[in-house]
Enzyme design. Sequence first.
Site, PDB file in Angstrom:
ATOM      1  N   GLY A 260      55.918  30.506  34.652  1.00  8.49           N
ATOM      2  CA  GLY A 260      55.252  30.754  35.927  1.00  8.49           C
ATOM      3  C   GLY A 260      54.338  29.762  36.161  1.00  8.49           C
ATOM      4  O   GLY A 260      53.305  30.110  36.990  1.00  8.49           O
TER       5      GLY A 260
ATOM      6  N   ASP B 265      63.874  32.038  33.455  1.00  9.40           N
ATOM      7  CA  ASP B 265      63.515  33.498  33.869  1.00  9.40           C
ATOM      8  C   ASP B 265      63.036  33.926  32.625  1.00  9.40           C
ATOM      9  O   ASP B 265      63.973  33.950  31.695  1.00  9.40           O
ATOM     10  CB  ASP B 265      64.909  34.146  34.480  1.00  9.40           C
ATOM     11  CG  ASP B 265      64.843  35.649  34.754  1.00  9.40           C
ATOM     12  OD1 ASP B 265      63.761  36.133  34.530  1.00  9.40           O
ATOM     13  OD2 ASP B 265      65.506  36.290  35.136  1.00  9.40           O
TER      14      ASP B 265
ATOM     15  N   TYR C 205      50.972  47.676  38.606  1.00 10.33           N
ATOM     16  CA  TYR C 205      50.458  46.518  38.208  1.00 10.33           C
ATOM     17  C   TYR C 205      49.535  46.759  37.232  1.00 10.33           C
ATOM     18  O   TYR C 205      49.308  46.172  36.005  1.00 10.33           O
ATOM     19  CB  TYR C 205      49.936  45.700  39.222  1.00 10.33           C
ATOM     20  CG  TYR C 205      49.215  44.532  38.819  1.00 10.33           C
ATOM     21  CD1 TYR C 205      49.764  43.145  38.413  1.00 10.33           C
ATOM     22  CD2 TYR C 205      47.779  44.280  39.349  1.00 10.33           C
ATOM     23  CE1 TYR C 205      49.440  42.265  38.009  1.00 10.33           C
ATOM     24  CE2 TYR C 205      47.283  43.175  38.809  1.00 10.33           C
ATOM     25  CZ  TYR C 205      47.726  41.925  38.315  1.00 10.33           C
ATOM     26  OH  TYR C 205      47.234  40.813  37.930  1.00 10.33           O
TER      27      TYR C 205
ATOM     28  N   LYS D 255      49.508  46.020  33.234  1.00  3.96           N
ATOM     29  CA  LYS D 255      48.269  45.282  32.333  1.00  3.96           C
ATOM     30  C   LYS D 255      47.986  46.049  31.239  1.00  3.96           C
ATOM     31  O   LYS D 255      47.683  45.217  30.269  1.00  3.96           O
ATOM     32  CB  LYS D 255      47.546  44.725  33.472  1.00  3.96           C
ATOM     33  CG  LYS D 255      47.984  43.846  34.500  1.00  3.96           C
ATOM     34  CD  LYS D 255      48.395  42.275  33.645  1.00  3.96           C
ATOM     35  CE  LYS D 255      49.003  41.302  34.713  1.00  3.96           C
ATOM     36  NZ  LYS D 255      49.430  40.064  33.929  1.00  3.96           N
TER      37      LYS D 255
HETATM   38  C1  AKB Z   1      45.669  41.158  42.516  1.00  5.14           C
HETATM   39  O1  AKB Z   1      44.928  41.421  43.209  1.00  5.14           O
HETATM   40  O2  AKB Z   1      46.476  41.782  42.337  1.00  5.14           O
HETATM   41  C2  AKB Z   1      45.308  40.170  41.539  1.00  5.14           C
HETATM   42  C3  AKB Z   1      44.385  40.748  40.226  1.00  5.14           C
HETATM   43  C4  AKB Z   1      43.100  41.049  40.558  1.00  5.14           C
HETATM   44  O3  AKB Z   1      44.829  40.738  39.265  1.00  5.14           O
HETATM   45  N1  AKB Z   1      44.599  39.159  42.189  1.00  5.14           N
END
Ligand code: AKB
Length: 310
Positions: free
Chosen positions: A8, A51, A141, A145
């Site tokens: 990345g 990838d 997201y 995480k």
């Molecule tokens: C986002 O805004 O998704 C990122 C983060 C805070 O991990 N910059």
Amino acid sequence: MDKILIIGAGGQLGAELTLALAKVYGDEHVIATDIKNGDHTAAFARFEVLDVMDAERLAALVDENKITQIYHLAAILSATGEKNPKLAWKLNMDGLINVLDVAKEKQLDKIFWPSSIAVFGPTTPADLTPQHTIMDPNTIYGISKLAGERWCEYYFQKYNVDVRSLRYPGLIGYKSPPGGGTTDYAVDIFFKARTGDAYTCFLNKDSYLPMMYMPDAIRATIDLMEAEKSHIKVRSSYNVSAMSFSPEEIASAIQQIIPTFKITYEPDFRQAIADSWPNAIDDQEAKRDWGWRPQYNLDSMTADILHHLK
Ligand code: AKB
């Protein structure tokens, strides 16, 4: 001898971290990879297309280049993730597991993987969020995480994989564009200010979020990776903090230098994401364990960015 693979490398953090690592370890020892070649990859001395979902190619690159460390940065961020949750989950999870597996099988020295303040959620204490607290993320997201943090700690405890991680706040730089995050407004605003345009912000004027200037983020990452293994006590991911501000406050910092700059507010779906994240986080464990100290605040960052964008 250290030999580093960056996954990345074409992203907002990767582009700057790759060049910083090449300065520390030498061009020949840093192999940048990204899912595709492009203008952004021309700055790297060594570049390969990769990838991260392709575990065989990943293993082959590790063998061919005698890699000892991987920085795995490829991810789908918060705002883009909400548009295609299943893809975000797949890339963010399977990519990490491929990296952890190759580290385990080939007994690599160290892995870096970024987590985020997105691991926190609506019922997390929002002010000075502690290292260990309620974590109930409600973005895909953030969920990926948080799960990733658990995988990292699991691979460390079960297989002794030396994986290290930071919960980055919003990262602000001017050298590469951000990619699909909720904190991106704090980058876009500088480009509008410098071209003399007004900026329409997609968050409310009083939405506080933790942020960090890119040089601090690069230093935090390299310091964490260079710290003695015995000093790394947190094997999920460290809270790291530098500054917190609202859109109104960053606009006012810009107006100190460009008095004609104007901002308006039109919150969209990203407002709900910002509302679920902390205002400011407590990073005393990073300070205690490996000596973390930020150098930039809102005013010094603003002055530096506007100076460079001239
Ligand atoms: C986002 O805004 O998704 C990122 C983060 C805070 O991990 N910059």
